[in-house]
Design an enzyme around this catalytic site. Structure first.
Site, PDB file in Angstrom:
ATOM      1  N   ASP A   9     -15.000 -18.575  19.277  1.00  0.00           N
ATOM      2  CA  ASP A   9     -13.808 -19.076  18.594  1.00  0.00           C
ATOM      3  C   ASP A   9     -13.820 -18.412  17.216  1.00  0.00           C
ATOM      4  OD1 ASP A   9     -12.035 -20.476  17.034  1.00  0.00           O
ATOM      5  OD2 ASP A   9     -12.707 -22.459  17.706  1.00  0.00           O
ATOM      6  N   ILE A  10     -12.760 -17.676  16.902  1.00  0.00           N
ATOM      7  CA  ILE A  10     -12.784 -16.866  15.674  1.00  0.00           C
ATOM      8  C   ILE A  10     -12.897 -17.727  14.402  1.00  0.00           C
ATOM      9  CG2 ILE A  10     -10.289 -16.666  15.167  1.00  0.00           C
ATOM     10  CD1 ILE A  10     -10.866 -13.594  14.885  1.00  0.00           C
ATOM     11  N   GLY A  31      -1.276 -20.706  18.984  1.00  0.00           N
ATOM     12  CA  GLY A  31      -2.365 -19.798  19.333  1.00  0.00           C
ATOM     13  C   GLY A  31      -3.451 -19.730  18.271  1.00  0.00           C
ATOM     14  N   VAL A  32      -3.943 -18.534  18.068  1.00  0.00           N
ATOM     15  CA  VAL A  32      -5.038 -18.359  17.106  1.00  0.00           C
ATOM     16  C   VAL A  32      -4.549 -18.630  15.675  1.00  0.00           C
ATOM     17  CG1 VAL A  32      -4.768 -15.845  16.799  1.00  0.00           C
ATOM     18  CG2 VAL A  32      -7.013 -16.881  16.594  1.00  0.00           C
ATOM     19  N   ASP A  33      -3.271 -18.353  15.434  1.00  0.00           N
ATOM     20  CA  ASP A  33      -2.652 -18.620  14.130  1.00  0.00           C
ATOM     21  C   ASP A  33      -2.777 -20.108  13.779  1.00  0.00           C
ATOM     22  OD1 ASP A  33      -1.217 -18.197  11.853  1.00  0.00           O
ATOM     23  OD2 ASP A  33       0.706 -17.742  12.830  1.00  0.00           O
ATOM     24  N   SER A 116      -1.683  -9.879  19.793  1.00  0.00           N
ATOM     25  CA  SER A 116      -0.499  -9.735  20.672  1.00  0.00           C
ATOM     26  C   SER A 116      -0.734 -10.114  22.128  1.00  0.00           C
ATOM     27  CB  SER A 116       0.066  -8.294  20.636  1.00  0.00           C
ATOM     28  OG  SER A 116       0.798  -8.103  19.447  1.00  0.00           O
ATOM     29  N   GLY A 118      -1.472 -12.917  23.529  1.00  0.00           N
ATOM     30  CA  GLY A 118      -1.164 -14.293  23.939  1.00  0.00           C
ATOM     31  C   GLY A 118       0.346 -14.494  23.997  1.00  0.00           C
ATOM     32  N   TYR A 120       2.686 -13.191  22.387  1.00  0.00           N
ATOM     33  CA  TYR A 120       3.486 -11.966  22.310  1.00  0.00           C
ATOM     34  C   TYR A 120       3.439 -11.126  23.592  1.00  0.00           C
ATOM     35  CZ  TYR A 120       4.818 -12.641  17.415  1.00  0.00           C
ATOM     36  OH  TYR A 120       5.377 -13.109  16.254  1.00  0.00           O
TER      37      TYR A 120
HETATM   38  N1  AR6 Z   1     -10.317 -17.574  18.605  1.00  0.00           N
HETATM   39  C1  AR6 Z   1     -10.162 -16.338  19.142  1.00  0.00           C
HETATM   40  N2  AR6 Z   1      -9.117 -15.983  19.903  1.00  0.00           N
HETATM   41  C2  AR6 Z   1      -8.175 -16.923  20.141  1.00  0.00           C
HETATM   42  C3  AR6 Z   1      -8.243 -18.237  19.620  1.00  0.00           C
HETATM   43  C4  AR6 Z   1      -9.385 -18.544  18.817  1.00  0.00           C
HETATM   44  N3  AR6 Z   1      -9.549 -19.760  18.267  1.00  0.00           N
HETATM   45  N4  AR6 Z   1      -7.149 -18.920  20.040  1.00  0.00           N
HETATM   46  C5  AR6 Z   1      -6.425 -18.082  20.803  1.00  0.00           C
HETATM   47  N5  AR6 Z   1      -7.042 -16.882  20.865  1.00  0.00           N
HETATM   48  P1  AR6 Z   1      -1.873 -15.549  20.217  1.00  0.00           P
HETATM   49  P2  AR6 Z   1      -0.145 -13.247  19.686  1.00  0.00           P
HETATM   50  C6  AR6 Z   1      -6.630 -15.660  21.570  1.00  0.00           C
HETATM   51  O1  AR6 Z   1      -0.854 -16.192  21.046  1.00  0.00           O
HETATM   52  O2  AR6 Z   1      -0.072 -12.947  21.129  1.00  0.00           O
HETATM   53  C7  AR6 Z   1       1.531 -17.423  17.177  1.00  0.00           C
HETATM   54  O3  AR6 Z   1       2.349 -18.534  17.355  1.00  0.00           O
HETATM   55  C8  AR6 Z   1      -5.686 -15.816  22.734  1.00  0.00           C
HETATM   56  O4  AR6 Z   1      -6.444 -16.156  23.905  1.00  0.00           O
HETATM   57  O5  AR6 Z   1      -2.596 -16.426  19.253  1.00  0.00           O
HETATM   58  O6  AR6 Z   1      -0.428 -12.111  18.743  1.00  0.00           O
HETATM   59  C9  AR6 Z   1       1.892 -16.614  15.962  1.00  0.00           C
HETATM   60  O7  AR6 Z   1       2.410 -17.420  14.922  1.00  0.00           O
HETATM   61  C10 AR6 Z   1      -5.075 -14.440  22.825  1.00  0.00           C
HETATM   62  O8  AR6 Z   1      -5.884 -13.580  23.641  1.00  0.00           O
HETATM   63  O9  AR6 Z   1      -1.251 -14.358  19.310  1.00  0.00           O
HETATM   64  C11 AR6 Z   1       2.906 -15.666  16.490  1.00  0.00           C
HETATM   65  O10 AR6 Z   1       4.186 -16.243  16.541  1.00  0.00           O
HETATM   66  C12 AR6 Z   1      -5.118 -13.907  21.400  1.00  0.00           C
HETATM   67  O11 AR6 Z   1      -5.896 -14.842  20.655  1.00  0.00           O
HETATM   68  C13 AR6 Z   1       2.452 -15.401  17.877  1.00  0.00           C
HETATM   69  O12 AR6 Z   1       1.709 -16.550  18.283  1.00  0.00           O
HETATM   70  C14 AR6 Z   1      -3.760 -13.786  20.737  1.00  0.00           C
HETATM   71  O13 AR6 Z   1      -2.912 -14.834  21.164  1.00  0.00           O
HETATM   72  C15 AR6 Z   1       1.500 -14.211  17.950  1.00  0.00           C
HETATM   73  O14 AR6 Z   1       1.209 -13.944  19.288  1.00  0.00           O
END
Ligand code: AR6
Length: 345
Positions: A9-10, A31-33, A116, A118, A120
């Site tokens: 978990d980042i 998501g991660v944000d 991107s 997740g 995206y």
């Molecule tokens: N630690 C590491 N990786 C993670 C974690 C974590 N805690 N949580 C999720 N991931 P995403 P995007 C992975 O959707 O596709 C947001 O709403 C997840 O499994 O977080 O770039 C933003 O505000 C996936 O493989 O980001 C934007 O609107 C990866 O992180 C939008 O989502 C990215 O998934 C960005 O979409």
């Protein structure tokens, strides 16, 4: 190892900077944000508000609130629209811009999520490929420890075709050696080889000939004497490594970068003739030097190892070497996909 792919978990990473997969408003999301903002606390959003957003393909930096790192780099990845709309260049640019910011802020270690991949919608295997290539290219000219943090196994896929090929290779080779007949014939071969080594003329002075024949059954004519064997171990692993670097006409830096080995570890090996490397380190150098399978086995032998068909790690590396594919990052992706430790330090 300058680039490490890990499952974690980042928000728990103890590094100088973590990268957030943000949206262009930089005002938080899912998501991660969402996870990063929750763990950092409201101070992070306050700082983000002051940044005035960020274009796709770029990144901005803030402090990290209550997170265990010093900085958060907010990178805005592209939304996947089929792949013909500059997505790859924009995604690579996210990694590059984030790493440039990290260097500007004196960071020694940075952790990325798979941007991107997740919400995206970027296909995960391609997102991984872009990440690994972009980070790898940056590390060619910078000394930095970079983690690519994969959240869950499901979000991690190497190309299906590659996965199937490797799985088939493992299957063939693993099964092959576990057939009773083959195991037995290999065992006999090993015994024969040992006998040949130990029956070397130099080892037994003329006068001891009778004693020898009493102690050992008659062995075949020696093709490989003990003296030959000793000559072979004369050259240590580190000596062989340096010799191969010269023979290949590459520089030390090119070699350790390509091996995904840190400069620190390389200098240790360079300055210690009897350095005892781990097996993944030896194989990383074999890959960097693009050694043939035979040369790889020789280098492993210098460090006291052998390629074994009884573990997946060895079989996967052997698969890549026998295919002439020496891309260490691709090899590490495959190792990771099969739950094996990675090449490098
Ligand atoms: N630690 C590491 N990786 C993670 C974690 C974590 N805690 N949580 C999720 N991931 P995403 P995007 C992975 O959707 O596709 C947001 O709403 C997840 O499994 O977080 O770039 C933003 O505000 C996936 O493989 O980001 C934007 O609107 C990866 O992180 C939008 O989502 C990215 O998934 C960005 O979409």
């Amino acid at each position: 190892m300058p680039l490490q792919i890990i499952r974690d978990d980042i928000t728990t990473m103890q590094v100088d900077a973590i990268v957030n997969a943000a949206k262009s408003s930089l005002l938080g999301g899912g998501g991660v944000d969402g996870a990063i903002h929750r763990a950092a606390g409201p101070a992070l959003l306050e700082e983000c508000r002051a940044l005035g957003g960020c274009p796709t393909g770029s990144a901005k930096i803030t402090r990290a609130g209550q997170l265990p790192c010093r900085y958060v780099i907010h990178a805005v990845g592209p939304i996947w629209r089929g792949g013909q709309n500059g997505e790859e260049a924009l995604l690579a640019s996210c990694y590059r811009t984030s790493l440039e910011l990290a260097v500007e802020y004196d960071c020694q270690s940075v952790a990325f999520p798979l941007i991107s991949s997740g919400t995206y919608g970027y296909p995960k295997d391609q997102a991984l490929e872009v990440a690994v290539q972009a980070i790898g290219a940056f590390l060619d000219n910078h000394e930095l420890l970079v983690y690519l943090v994969i959240f869950d196994k499901a979000s991690y896929q190497i190309g299906k075709k590659r996965f199937r090929e490797i799985a088939a290779y493992i299957d063939d080779h693993y099964v092959e050696l576990h057939g009773d007949f083959r195991r037995e014939s290999r065992r006999r071969q090993e015994i024969r080889l040992n006998e040949e080594i130990w029956s070397g003329e130099e080892f037994w002075p003329e006068s001891s000939e009778n004693l020898e024949s009493q102690m050992f059954p008659k062995a075949p004519a020696p093709s490989f004497s003990l003296a030959d064997a000793l000559k072979q171990i004369d050259e240590s692993f580190s000596e062989m490594l340096l010799r191969k670097i010269d023979e290949k006409g590459i520089t030390d830096v090119q070699c350790y970068k390509k091996a995904n080995i840190s400069r620190k570890l390389f200098s240790k090996i360079r300055s210690d003739k009897y350095y005892k490397p781990s097996k993944p380190t030896v194989l990383a150098f074999a890959v960097a030097l693009e050694l043939s399978l035979e040369e790889t086995k020789e280098m492993l032998q210098k460090a006291g190892f052998a390629l074994s068909h009884s573990n997946k790690f060895d079989i996967i590396v052997e698969y890549f070497i026998s295919q002439g594919n020496y891309d260490i990052f691709q090899i590490n992706e495959a190792l990771f996909a099969f739950d094996q430790s990675l090449l490098g330090a």
